[in-house]
Design a protein around this motif. Structure first.
Motif, PDB file in Angstrom:
ATOM      1  N   LYS A 181       0.847  -1.202   0.000  1.00 51.28           N
ATOM      2  CA  LYS A 181       0.000   0.000   0.000  1.00 51.28           C
ATOM      3  C   LYS A 181       0.882   1.251   0.000  1.00 51.28           C
ATOM      4  O   LYS A 181       0.681   2.163  -0.803  1.00 51.28           O
ATOM      5  N   GLN A 217       1.799   4.127  -3.077  1.00 52.82           N
ATOM      6  CA  GLN A 217       1.643   5.565  -2.868  1.00 52.82           C
ATOM      7  C   GLN A 217       2.924   6.314  -3.227  1.00 52.82           C
ATOM      8  O   GLN A 217       2.875   7.357  -3.888  1.00 52.82           O
ATOM      9  N   ARG A 277       1.416   9.316   7.466  1.00 52.12           N
ATOM     10  CA  ARG A 277       0.370  10.161   8.045  1.00 52.12           C
ATOM     11  C   ARG A 277      -0.748   9.243   8.526  1.00 52.12           C
ATOM     12  O   ARG A 277      -1.356   8.539   7.736  1.00 52.12           O
ATOM     13  N   GLU A 324      -1.843   5.637   7.354  1.00 54.13           N
ATOM     14  CA  GLU A 324      -2.653   5.339   6.174  1.00 54.13           C
ATOM     15  C   GLU A 324      -2.069   5.912   4.889  1.00 54.13           C
ATOM     16  O   GLU A 324      -2.357   5.428   3.817  1.00 54.13           O
ATOM     17  N   GLU A 325      -1.305   6.972   5.014  1.00 53.57           N
ATOM     18  CA  GLU A 325      -0.822   7.668   3.820  1.00 53.57           C
ATOM     19  C   GLU A 325       0.678   7.910   3.925  1.00 53.57           C
ATOM     20  O   GLU A 325       1.168   8.449   4.913  1.00 53.57           O
ATOM     21  N   VAL A 373       4.025   9.847   2.692  1.00 52.72           N
ATOM     22  CA  VAL A 373       4.349  11.163   2.156  1.00 52.72           C
ATOM     23  C   VAL A 373       5.858  11.235   1.931  1.00 52.72           C
ATOM     24  O   VAL A 373       6.638  11.044   2.871  1.00 52.72           O
TER      25      VAL A 373
END
Length: 73
Positions: free
Chosen positions: A26, A30, A56, A59-60, A62
């Motif tokens: 995942k 990204q 973040r 979940e995300e 960066v």
């Protein structure tokens, strides 16, 4: 520059001794999307490593630290 709450991917990997493949994929997808965005604008990020990827809210991913980059034609 935006403040990003959450730590580096490196810290999470070290704290848990790794992560499940599905979770790693995942984040990898990204970051690949971020690199594609940069590539489309003819920019190379020359310092990709787990400490330059912040998570973040777990979940995300960066991508940070553009201190070493190159523009090309």
């Amino acid at each position: 520059m935006e403040y990003i709450e959450g730590g580096p991917w490196k810290n999470r990997i070290e704290a848990y001794g790794g992560m499940p493949d599905s979770e790693a994929l995942k984040f990898i997808r990204q970051i690949a999307g971020a690199l594609k965005y940069l590539h489309n604008r003819k920019i190379m990020h020359l310092d990709i490593k787990s400490s330059n990827i912040l998570l973040r809210d777990d979940e995300e991913a960066v991508l940070i630290d553009f201190g070493i980059f190159k523009r090309y034609n």
